[in-house]
Motif scaffolding. Sequence first.
Motif, PDB file in Angstrom:
ATOM      1  N   LEU A  40      15.881  20.210   2.497  1.00 17.91           N
ATOM      2  CA  LEU A  40      16.607  19.638   1.368  1.00 17.91           C
ATOM      3  C   LEU A  40      18.089  19.890   1.543  1.00 17.91           C
ATOM      4  N   HIS A  41      18.889  18.934   1.092  1.00 15.53           N
ATOM      5  CA  HIS A  41      20.339  19.017   1.222  1.00 15.53           C
ATOM      6  C   HIS A  41      20.972  18.540  -0.079  1.00 15.53           C
ATOM      7  N   LYS A  42      21.632  19.426  -0.775  1.00 17.88           N
ATOM      8  CA  LYS A  42      22.355  19.082  -2.008  1.00 17.88           C
ATOM      9  C   LYS A  42      21.490  18.325  -3.014  1.00 17.88           C
ATOM     10  N   GLY A  43      20.331  18.821  -3.286  1.00 18.91           N
ATOM     11  CA  GLY A  43      19.494  18.296  -4.363  1.00 18.91           C
ATOM     12  C   GLY A  43      18.659  17.086  -4.032  1.00 18.91           C
ATOM     13  N   ASP A  44      19.266  15.883  -4.036  1.00 15.69           N
ATOM     14  CA  ASP A  44      18.509  14.648  -3.894  1.00 15.69           C
ATOM     15  C   ASP A  44      18.444  14.120  -2.469  1.00 15.69           C
ATOM     16  N   ASP A  50       0.819  -1.210   0.000  1.00 16.19           N
ATOM     17  CA  ASP A  50       0.000   0.000   0.000  1.00 16.19           C
ATOM     18  C   ASP A  50       0.857   1.265   0.000  1.00 16.19           C
ATOM     19  N   CYS A  51       2.165   1.082  -0.198  1.00 21.74           N
ATOM     20  CA  CYS A  51       3.103   2.199  -0.130  1.00 21.74           C
ATOM     21  C   CYS A  51       3.986   2.261  -1.360  1.00 21.74           C
ATOM     22  N   PHE A  52       4.697   3.364  -1.497  1.00 20.63           N
ATOM     23  CA  PHE A  52       5.698   3.480  -2.538  1.00 20.63           C
ATOM     24  C   PHE A  52       7.045   3.796  -1.909  1.00 20.63           C
ATOM     25  N   TYR A  53       8.071   3.333  -2.578  1.00 15.45           N
ATOM     26  CA  TYR A  53       9.450   3.537  -2.135  1.00 15.45           C
ATOM     27  C   TYR A  53       9.830   4.989  -2.389  1.00 15.45           C
ATOM     28  N   LEU A  54      10.267   5.684  -1.344  1.00 16.30           N
ATOM     29  CA  LEU A  54      10.677   7.078  -1.488  1.00 16.30           C
ATOM     30  C   LEU A  54      12.187   7.221  -1.525  1.00 16.30           C
ATOM     31  N   GLY A  55      12.892   6.389  -0.786  1.00 19.79           N
ATOM     32  CA  GLY A  55      14.342   6.505  -0.753  1.00 19.79           C
ATOM     33  C   GLY A  55      14.946   5.656   0.339  1.00 19.79           C
ATOM     34  N   LYS A  56      16.161   6.028   0.716  1.00 18.12           N
ATOM     35  CA  LYS A  56      16.918   5.233   1.664  1.00 18.12           C
ATOM     36  C   LYS A  56      17.700   6.156   2.593  1.00 18.12           C
ATOM     37  N   ILE A  57      17.766   5.787   3.864  1.00 20.32           N
ATOM     38  CA  ILE A  57      18.570   6.559   4.814  1.00 20.32           C
ATOM     39  C   ILE A  57      20.028   6.262   4.475  1.00 20.32           C
ATOM     40  N   TYR A 100       9.381   4.577   3.045  1.00 18.57           N
ATOM     41  CA  TYR A 100       8.153   4.443   2.261  1.00 18.57           C
ATOM     42  C   TYR A 100       7.118   5.469   2.693  1.00 18.57           C
ATOM     43  N   LEU A 101       6.196   5.763   1.771  1.00 19.39           N
ATOM     44  CA  LEU A 101       5.035   6.610   2.039  1.00 19.39           C
ATOM     45  C   LEU A 101       3.801   5.933   1.456  1.00 19.39           C
ATOM     46  N   PRO A 102       2.617   6.239   1.977  1.00 18.34           N
ATOM     47  CA  PRO A 102       1.386   5.656   1.425  1.00 18.34           C
ATOM     48  C   PRO A 102       1.184   6.064  -0.039  1.00 18.34           C
ATOM     49  N   LEU A 103       0.636   5.151  -0.834  1.00 20.66           N
ATOM     50  CA  LEU A 103       0.370   5.441  -2.241  1.00 20.66           C
ATOM     51  C   LEU A 103      -0.482   6.697  -2.424  1.00 20.66           C
ATOM     52  N   SER A 104      -1.325   6.986  -1.450  1.00 25.94           N
ATOM     53  CA  SER A 104      -2.195   8.163  -1.550  1.00 25.94           C
ATOM     54  C   SER A 104      -1.405   9.472  -1.591  1.00 25.94           C
ATOM     55  N   MET A 105      -0.126   9.428  -1.223  1.00 30.62           N
ATOM     56  CA  MET A 105       0.695  10.643  -1.207  1.00 30.62           C
ATOM     57  C   MET A 105       1.445  10.874  -2.519  1.00 30.62           C
ATOM     58  N   LEU A 106       1.300   9.953  -3.460  1.00 29.05           N
ATOM     59  CA  LEU A 106       1.945  10.151  -4.765  1.00 29.05           C
ATOM     60  C   LEU A 106       1.261  11.300  -5.498  1.00 29.05           C
ATOM     61  N   PRO A 107       2.027  12.195  -6.092  1.00 22.00           N
ATOM     62  CA  PRO A 107       1.401  13.238  -6.904  1.00 22.00           C
ATOM     63  C   PRO A 107       0.665  12.600  -8.085  1.00 22.00           C
ATOM     64  N   ILE A 129      18.540  11.362   3.970  1.00 23.84           N
ATOM     65  CA  ILE A 129      17.760  10.389   3.222  1.00 23.84           C
ATOM     66  C   ILE A 129      17.951  10.684   1.739  1.00 23.84           C
ATOM     67  N   TYR A 130      18.417   9.672   0.989  1.00 27.34           N
ATOM     68  CA  TYR A 130      18.481   9.820  -0.464  1.00 27.34           C
ATOM     69  C   TYR A 130      17.067   9.654  -1.004  1.00 27.34           C
ATOM     70  N   LEU A 131      16.566  10.669  -1.711  1.00 31.96           N
ATOM     71  CA  LEU A 131      15.216  10.631  -2.261  1.00 31.96           C
ATOM     72  C   LEU A 131      15.269  10.158  -3.705  1.00 31.96           C
ATOM     73  N   ASP A 132      14.596   9.081  -4.000  1.00 36.10           N
ATOM     74  CA  ASP A 132      14.552   8.508  -5.340  1.00 36.10           C
ATOM     75  C   ASP A 132      13.376   9.114  -6.097  1.00 36.10           C
ATOM     76  N   THR A 133      13.510  10.393  -6.448  1.00 31.53           N
ATOM     77  CA  THR A 133      12.432  11.118  -7.111  1.00 31.53           C
ATOM     78  C   THR A 133      13.018  12.234  -7.959  1.00 31.53           C
ATOM     79  N   ASP A 134      12.251  12.638  -8.958  1.00 28.01           N
ATOM     80  CA  ASP A 134      12.649  13.772  -9.796  1.00 28.01           C
ATOM     81  C   ASP A 134      12.255  15.102  -9.161  1.00 28.01           C
ATOM     82  N   GLU A 135      11.400  15.050  -8.138  1.00 20.83           N
ATOM     83  CA  GLU A 135      10.907  16.268  -7.502  1.00 20.83           C
ATOM     84  C   GLU A 135      11.068  16.192  -5.982  1.00 20.83           C
ATOM     85  N   PRO A 136      12.301  16.275  -5.486  1.00 20.75           N
ATOM     86  CA  PRO A 136      12.530  16.143  -4.041  1.00 20.75           C
ATOM     87  C   PRO A 136      11.823  17.216  -3.219  1.00 20.75           C
ATOM     88  N   GLU A 137      11.597  18.377  -3.802  1.00 22.47           N
ATOM     89  CA  GLU A 137      10.945  19.458  -3.061  1.00 22.47           C
ATOM     90  C   GLU A 137       9.530  19.113  -2.609  1.00 22.47           C
TER      91      GLU A 137
END
Length: 175
Positions: A58-62, A5-12, A86-93, A24-32
């Motif tokens: 935010l720290h150094k982009g990603d 029920d979640c999506f992978y956001l990144g890794k500590i 992880y975050l709930p799928l409902s939080m995906l843009p 946390i490394y954010l695996d996204t094109d829009e870290p903001e």
Amino acid sequence: MRKKDCFYLGKIAKKFSFKGEVLIYLDTDEPELYENLESVFVDFDGQLVPFFIQKASLHKGDFLRVKFEDCDSEEDADRIINAEIYLPLSMLPKLEGNKFYFHEVVDFDVIDTNTGYVGKLVRINDSNFQPLFEIDRDGVEILIPMIDPFIHKVDRENKKLYLHVPDGLLDVYLQ
């Protein structure tokens, strides 16, 4: 919360300070989009555990610099290094048009703009350099490269994915 029920956001990725902060490394094109989170789920041996955020920036982009509640020392931070977030799928843009999340189109009917029904999309295999649509047609596995020129239309309402399949590609699987 279940992982499905979640999506992978990144890794500590690493510690940031001696006061328990981590990056946390954010695996996204829009870290903001994730700078103002209140909490995240941290994967501990397959179990998702909620962690509440005191502050983040935010720290150094990603990377997202985070101070979690009750994580006040280097030792506390060491326990969560390399854990997945992880975050709930409902939080995906929401995506529109022909952009989609991989999980979103699973079980869609795949239609070729020239020949018609291809099969049911089972999953998107992104384990190689080139992601592939894995399609089931009456027990036959069909693999089609997931590239923009092949994607004609995503019809979310009717759960259909329209593709421009190159001439001869389907014949390889269906003869």
